[in-house]
Write an enzyme that holds these catalytic residues in place. Structure first.
Site, PDB file in Angstrom:
ATOM      1  N   SER A 102      -2.203   2.173  -0.799  1.00 19.61           N
ATOM      2  CA  SER A 102      -2.230   3.597  -0.484  1.00 19.61           C
ATOM      3  C   SER A 102      -2.703   3.820   0.945  1.00 19.61           C
ATOM      4  O   SER A 102      -3.285   2.936   1.576  1.00 19.61           O
ATOM      5  CB  SER A 102      -3.182   4.320  -1.441  1.00 19.61           C
ATOM      6  OG  SER A 102      -4.500   3.808  -1.295  1.00 19.61           O
ATOM      7  N   ARG A 103      -2.436   5.002   1.426  1.00 17.12           N
ATOM      8  CA  ARG A 103      -3.036   5.445   2.679  1.00 17.12           C
ATOM      9  C   ARG A 103      -4.383   6.104   2.372  1.00 17.12           C
ATOM     10  O   ARG A 103      -4.640   6.517   1.246  1.00 17.12           O
ATOM     11  CB  ARG A 103      -2.132   6.441   3.394  1.00 17.12           C
ATOM     12  CG  ARG A 103      -0.803   5.837   3.863  1.00 17.12           C
ATOM     13  CD  ARG A 103      -0.050   6.842   4.703  1.00 17.12           C
ATOM     14  NE  ARG A 103       1.251   6.337   5.131  1.00 17.12           N
ATOM     15  CZ  ARG A 103       1.440   5.578   6.197  1.00 17.12           C
ATOM     16  NH1 ARG A 103       0.412   5.217   6.931  1.00 17.12           N
ATOM     17  NH2 ARG A 103       2.650   5.168   6.529  1.00 17.12           N
ATOM     18  N   ALA A 104      -5.213   6.197   3.391  1.00 15.08           N
ATOM     19  CA  ALA A 104      -6.526   6.814   3.208  1.00 15.08           C
ATOM     20  C   ALA A 104      -6.376   8.294   2.895  1.00 15.08           C
ATOM     21  O   ALA A 104      -5.487   8.969   3.428  1.00 15.08           O
ATOM     22  CB  ALA A 104      -7.358   6.637   4.462  1.00 15.08           C
TER      23      ALA A 104
ATOM     24  N   THR B 292      -9.744  10.147   1.910  1.00 15.95           N
ATOM     25  CA  THR B 292     -11.046  10.572   2.430  1.00 15.95           C
ATOM     26  C   THR B 292     -11.770   9.436   3.138  1.00 15.95           C
ATOM     27  O   THR B 292     -12.877   9.637   3.615  1.00 15.95           O
ATOM     28  CB  THR B 292     -11.935  11.113   1.292  1.00 15.95           C
ATOM     29  OG1 THR B 292     -12.109  10.082   0.311  1.00 15.95           O
ATOM     30  CG2 THR B 292     -11.311  12.318   0.640  1.00 15.95           C
TER      31      THR B 292
ATOM     32  N   THR C 215      -5.559   0.347   3.177  1.00 12.49           N
ATOM     33  CA  THR C 215      -4.868  -0.909   3.479  1.00 12.49           C
ATOM     34  C   THR C 215      -3.564  -0.648   4.219  1.00 12.49           C
ATOM     35  O   THR C 215      -3.232  -1.334   5.197  1.00 12.49           O
ATOM     36  CB  THR C 215      -4.596  -1.683   2.179  1.00 12.49           C
ATOM     37  OG1 THR C 215      -5.843  -2.046   1.582  1.00 12.49           O
ATOM     38  CG2 THR C 215      -3.791  -2.940   2.441  1.00 12.49           C
TER      39      THR C 215
ATOM     40  N   ASP D 234     -14.485  11.754  -9.201  1.00 16.50           N
ATOM     41  CA  ASP D 234     -13.989  10.372  -9.240  1.00 16.50           C
ATOM     42  C   ASP D 234     -14.648   9.664 -10.422  1.00 16.50           C
ATOM     43  O   ASP D 234     -15.510   8.806 -10.245  1.00 16.50           O
ATOM     44  CB  ASP D 234     -14.311   9.667  -7.921  1.00 16.50           C
ATOM     45  CG  ASP D 234     -13.507   8.385  -7.749  1.00 16.50           C
ATOM     46  OD1 ASP D 234     -12.580   8.156  -8.553  1.00 16.50           O
ATOM     47  OD2 ASP D 234     -13.807   7.616  -6.825  1.00 16.50           O
TER      48      ASP D 234
ATOM     49  N   LYS E 132     -19.329   3.550  -4.420  1.00 13.27           N
ATOM     50  CA  LYS E 132     -18.903   4.381  -5.546  1.00 13.27           C
ATOM     51  C   LYS E 132     -19.689   4.055  -6.808  1.00 13.27           C
ATOM     52  O   LYS E 132     -19.972   4.934  -7.628  1.00 13.27           O
ATOM     53  CB  LYS E 132     -17.408   4.183  -5.808  1.00 13.27           C
ATOM     54  CG  LYS E 132     -16.498   4.847  -4.800  1.00 13.27           C
ATOM     55  CD  LYS E 132     -15.042   4.700  -5.214  1.00 13.27           C
ATOM     56  CE  LYS E 132     -14.116   5.393  -4.237  1.00 13.27           C
ATOM     57  NZ  LYS E 132     -12.695   5.267  -4.627  1.00 13.27           N
TER      58      LYS E 132
END
Length: 518
Positions: free
Chosen positions: A221-223, A225, A230, A283, A315
């Site tokens: 995925s793209r960033a 937050t 990656t 989350d 997290k």
């Protein structure tokens, strides 16, 4: 395109507000970005649906070429934007409907999705069943829910969700999108739950594993937050927006790829949930498990190594919470037929020295090139994780995975494999230039670094412009346990835009995120 009277409406429940057949309008493409929301723009004197007919109706149904969208209407009083015979389609609705400018589309008031009844039940604290979650995932993937409804669903699930519901949501998200299948039975992947700046091990693990001969089609995925995902970091080195055909060609040639998963439509319902979940700061373990595992199953993975960093600003804050999360991952993965190895890692501080796409790519290249100045923590963590994946190879003697990973990295095979992957994916269009506005954050006094706030550093890097500006971010100059003198640099901020630079410098000046002990 079919004639309006020939449209097959048997599968769509009739709206009590619909009067006769759908009304036909001409699509006009509008240069507007409404992000996730499906929105259309109608003239106040539209011949299809007058504003008074929309009283009490929140959405309309838009049809063209066999595709259907549920969209929220906006009334426009500017005839130069849309006329009475037009429907204005902002970019997201235009692409999802797949029309051409000037093509005819049909409109009618829409009946509310019946999955909203399941949403109300979830808000009331009820457990939903597998059928409910399958339908919810389909509606999410089709953008039939508003952001408000998605937010209500996320909060309701955060309040109460059983392990079985997590499994059913995961299965629903897999079935709502495309699924990849590979010619080999052993397809490996590695994933980190995130939250640790600079933890870019996937770009090292993938070429190590592929150099050994295992298949690793890595979609990332793209960033959202964080300062870099990656895919954002890999994009500094190579093209990542490959479609499925291009992806398969790279994997066939190299045995691996590292691409952005958005082009191959894997678990699109998860993308919708994440886009609302992250800004809300919701989350939960259940959502995390369903999100990650749905992507891995949809990508065709058979074996997964999952990195769970544990630390005060990660997290997962403590080992007890990590073990609960590990158990849930193992339960759902087992029911899905996915072999999983959950690795609890040190999440007390960033991994590597760079935070931001260009800086993280610099660290990755240093490790793959076996340079003396390569960050040792990034190298060793990547070797450990790659070793866990290599242990899945039945041809490799048990307990030899980490040793084999080190041989492939230090012998140069992993670096050569990464060069092969980069060449196959194509050249990057992203500049590797670091932001030229620089500010050093220094130690206010002498002492020893006692703690580093990962979330704080990630926030500073984001304010500096990462990942939108790939050259923005932080260059980390000290780690936990290091002695420092007053005035010694702790990290360096890089930015390109003066406003971003000022915001990041101000935030870091208020509280650096690096705590000292005397």
């Amino acid at each position: 395109m079919k004639n309006a009277t020939a449209l097959d409406t048997a599968s769509v429940p009739a709206s009590p507000l619909a009067e006769g057949p759908p009304r036909r309008l001409i699509a006009r493409r509008l240069p507007l970005n409404t992000f996730r929301e499906n929105v259309i723009v109608l003239a106040r004197d539209s011949v299809a649906l007058r504003p008074e007919r929309l009283a009490g109706v929140r959405k309309v149904e838009v049809r063209a070429g066999g595709r259907t969208l549920l969209a929220s209407p906006i009334i426009c009083d500017d005839p130069t934007m849309v006329g009475p015979f037009d429907v204005g389609l902002p970019e997201p609705a235009f692409h999802r409907l797949g029309v051409a400018a000037g093509e005819a589309v049909d409109l009618t008031p829409a009946r509310r999705p019946r999955t909203l009844d399941a949403l109300r039940a979830k808000i009331a604290g009820e457990a939903l069943n597998a059928f409910d979650y399958a339908e919810i995932a389909q509606d999410l993937a089709a953008h039939r829910w508003s952001d408000m409804e998605i937010a209500a669903f996320l909060v309701a699930c955060a309040s109460f969700m059983t392990p079985e519901e997590t499994l059913w949501l995961c299965r629903g998200m897999v079935s709502a999108g495309h699924q990849l299948h590979w010619p080999r039975g052993l397809v490996v992947d590695k994933h980190c739950i995130g939250g640790i700046p600079g933890n870019r091990t996937s770009l090292i693990v993938t070429p190590i594993v592929a150099a050994h001969g295992l298949l690793m089609p890595k979609t990332s995925s793209r960033a959202i937050t964080s300062p870099a995902g990656t895919a954002d970091t890999m994009e500094v080195l190579a093209r990542v927006d490959l479609d499925e055909e291009e992806m398969r060609a790279v994997v066939e040639t190299c045995g691996a790829c590292i691409i952005w998963g958005g082009r191959v439509d894997l678990s699109p319902a998860d993308d919708v949930l994440i886009s609302v979940e992250r800004p809300l700061g919701v989350d939960t373990p259940e959502q995390m498990v369903a999100s990650i595992l749905s992507k891995k199953v949809a990508a065709g993975s058979s074996h997964l190594v999952l990195d769970v960093p544990v630390g005060p600003s990660a997290k997962v804050h403590d080992r007890r919470a990590a073990l609960r999360l590990k158990t849930l991952f193992e339960y759902v993965a087992g029911r899905l037929g996915l072999s999983i190895d959950v690795v609890l890692s040190d999440g007390r501080q960033p991994v590597g020295r760079g935070v931001g796409p260009v800086l993280e790519a610099r660290d990755v290249c240093a490790v793959l090139e076996n340079r003396p100045d390569a960050p040792a923590d990034l190298r060793e963590k990547a070797i450990r994780l790659a070793g866990r994946l290599l242990e899945q190879d039945p041809a490799l003697a048990g307990g030899m995975g980490e040793r084999r990973a080190r041989e492939l990295l230090e012998g140069g095979a992993a670096g050569r494999k990464m060069e092969e992957i980069i060449a196959a994916q194509g050249p990057s269009r992203v500049s590797r230039t670091l932001g030229g506005l620089i500010c050093e954050i220094v130690a206010p006094r002498a002492g020893t670094i006692a703690a580093i706030d990962c979330l704080r550093l990630a926030s500073v890097a984001r304010l500096a412009g990462a990942p939108t500006d790939p050259g923005a971010g932080l260059d980390l100059l000290a780690r936990i346990g290091d002695p420092v003198q007053a005035g010694q640099p702790l990290y360096r901020i890089h930015a390109s835009e003066p406003s971003d630079f000022a915001f990041a410098s101000e935030m870091a000046g208020e509280r650096s995120g690096v705590d000292l002990a005397r």
